[in-house]
Design an enzyme around this catalytic site. Structure first.
Site, short mmCIF file in Angstrom:
data_model
loop_
_atom_site.label_atom_id
_atom_site.label_comp_id
_atom_site.label_asym_id
_atom_site.label_seq_id
_atom_site.Cartn_x
_atom_site.Cartn_y
_atom_site.Cartn_z
CG HIS A 81 12.43 -20.14 11.39
ND1 HIS A 81 13.28 -21.22 11.35
CD2 HIS A 81 11.17 -20.67 11.38
CE1 HIS A 81 12.59 -22.35 11.31
NE2 HIS A 81 11.30 -22.04 11.32
CG MET A 105 9.20 -29.51 14.00
SD MET A 105 9.39 -27.75 13.69
CE MET A 105 7.80 -27.12 14.25
N GLY A 129 2.73 -26.42 11.49
CA GLY A 129 1.57 -25.95 10.73
C GLY A 129 1.12 -24.57 11.14
CG PHE A 130 -1.60 -23.84 12.51
CD1 PHE A 130 -2.25 -23.08 11.54
CD2 PHE A 130 -1.80 -25.21 12.52
CE1 PHE A 130 -3.08 -23.68 10.60
CE2 PHE A 130 -2.62 -25.82 11.58
CZ PHE A 130 -3.27 -25.06 10.63
N GLY A 131 1.65 -21.06 14.05
CA GLY A 131 2.30 -20.38 15.14
C GLY A 131 1.39 -20.34 16.36
N GLY A 132 1.93 -19.90 17.47
CA GLY A 132 1.12 -19.65 18.66
C GLY A 132 0.68 -20.87 19.44
CG MET A 141 7.28 -27.52 8.02
SD MET A 141 6.49 -26.30 9.12
CE MET A 141 7.24 -24.81 8.48
CG ASP A 148 7.96 -21.42 9.82
OD1 ASP A 148 8.73 -22.39 9.97
OD2 ASP A 148 7.73 -20.61 10.73
CG HIS A 156 10.95 -25.32 9.19
ND1 HIS A 156 10.14 -25.11 10.31
CD2 HIS A 156 10.95 -26.66 8.98
CE1 HIS A 156 9.69 -26.27 10.73
NE2 HIS A 156 10.14 -27.23 9.94
N GLY A 183 8.17 -17.12 16.98
CA GLY A 183 7.24 -16.39 16.12
C GLY A 183 6.41 -15.44 16.93
CB SER A 184 3.30 -15.87 18.88
OG SER A 184 3.71 -17.12 19.34
CG ASP A 190 10.12 -23.93 14.55
OD1 ASP A 190 9.45 -23.02 15.05
OD2 ASP A 190 10.11 -24.21 13.33
N GLY A 191 8.90 -23.76 18.05
CA GLY A 191 7.51 -23.93 18.46
C GLY A 191 7.29 -23.68 19.94
N GLY A 192 6.53 -22.64 20.23
CA GLY A 192 6.16 -22.38 21.62
C GLY A 192 7.29 -21.86 22.49
CB SER A 203 8.88 -17.98 12.97
OG SER A 203 7.90 -18.29 12.00
CG MET A 223 3.87 -24.24 6.54
SD MET A 223 2.69 -23.93 7.86
CE MET A 223 3.80 -23.33 9.13
C1 DX5 Z 1 5.34 -24.04 13.04
C2 DX5 Z 1 6.51 -23.23 12.55
C3 DX5 Z 1 7.11 -22.36 13.57
C4 DX5 Z 1 6.17 -21.35 14.15
C5 DX5 Z 1 6.64 -20.94 15.50
O1 DX5 Z 1 4.95 -24.94 12.09
O2 DX5 Z 1 7.52 -24.08 12.06
O3 DX5 Z 1 8.29 -21.72 13.09
O4 DX5 Z 1 6.02 -20.21 13.35
O5 DX5 Z 1 5.73 -20.04 16.03
P1 DX5 Z 1 5.58 -19.83 17.61
O6 DX5 Z 1 6.91 -19.31 18.06
O7 DX5 Z 1 4.49 -18.83 17.71
O8 DX5 Z 1 5.26 -21.16 18.19
ZN ZN Z 2 9.61 -23.27 11.56
#
Ligand code: DX5
Ligand code: ZN
Length: 214
Positions: free
Chosen positions: A33, A137, A142-145, A68, A35, A66, A195-196, A173-175, A8, A37
């Site tokens: 990927h 999800m 909304g946020f990475g990490g 959102m 994102d 993606h 992402g992170s 997707d996520g964590g 991401s 928003m």
């Molecule tokens: C969250 C995004 C994800 C996010 C994942 O809203 O849809 O794609 O960037 O980031 P990590 O892998 O850091 O959870």
């Molecule tokens: Zn995403």
């Protein structure tokens, strides 16, 4: 079957996005990927179609976009023209999921549907023949990490059973990290967004391989 890795770019350096996309491409990612928003469906604002279009020449890999955003229908065509390959909408956004999915396919793109952590898999029971990808999800978007929400493992298992032999990708997707990737794959995922876990250190190749080979 090897799982696809979709870094991401939300966690990339936004001042050097083209370079970052080329770097994950060279590092062996499968998909990119992206994102999107809107500050309305989710509490953050990121990327619009102009940026997707600007990134397109930087990689031939699949652009996994993606959305959102709510409403989503008025923007689908712009993201299609910008060079998206998969266009994923949220089951919770917009009022007419079936129509949105048909519209994506009518533009010659692959149609995805995403489910927030609190949304049941039953929300997509009646559109299973209109989708190419399901995006689970495993954090609140909304946020990475953020940290992986464990309850989504059971949802993945149920979706894997619902998919049967249909050619539908099951993406998470996520964590996602090298520590939990094996369990997520075992639950039936075919594609992992990270992402992170990819962008945390400069060796993207090593970070992608660590998730893929977990
Ligand atoms: C969250 C995004 C994800 C996010 C994942 O809203 O849809 O794609 O960037 O980031 P990590 O892998 O850091 O959870
Ligand atoms: Zn995403």
């Amino acid at each position: 079957m090897t799982v696809k890795i979709a870094p991401s770019i939300l966690s990339a350096d936004f001042a050097r996005l083209g370079e970052e996309v080329r770097a994950i491409d060279a590092a062996g990612c499968d998909w990119v990927h992206i994102d999107v928003m809107d500050g309305h469906f989710v509490p953050n604002i990121t990327i619009g179609p102009a940026i997707v279009k600007a990134l397109r020449p930087h990689s031939k890999k699949i652009f996994d976009v993606h959305l959102m955003i709510d409403p989503v229908d008025p923007f689908i065509e712009d993201f299609a023209k910008a060079g998206s390959d998969y266009i994923t909408v949220h089951a919770e956004a917009g009022k007419h999921l079936d129509r949105s999915l048909q519209f994506i396919r009518s533009l010659g793109k692959k149609a995805g549907v995403s489910l927030n952590p609190a949304t049941s898999e039953s929300a997509i029971e009646f559109v299973m023949d209109k989708i190419d990808l399901i995006l689970v999800m495993s954090v609140n978007p909304g946020f990475g990490g953020q940290s992986f929400i464990e309850s989504q493992i059971a949802k993945l298992q149920r979706l894997r059973a619902m998919i049967g032999d249909r050619p539908i990708e099951l993406e998470v997707d996520g964590g996602v990290t090298a520590d939990n990737a094996a369990r997520i794959k075992a639950a039936g995922a075919t594609a992992l967004v990270a992402g992170s876990a990819v962008f945390k250190t400069p060796d993207y190749e090593k970070n992608i391989a660590a998730i893929r080979n977990a």
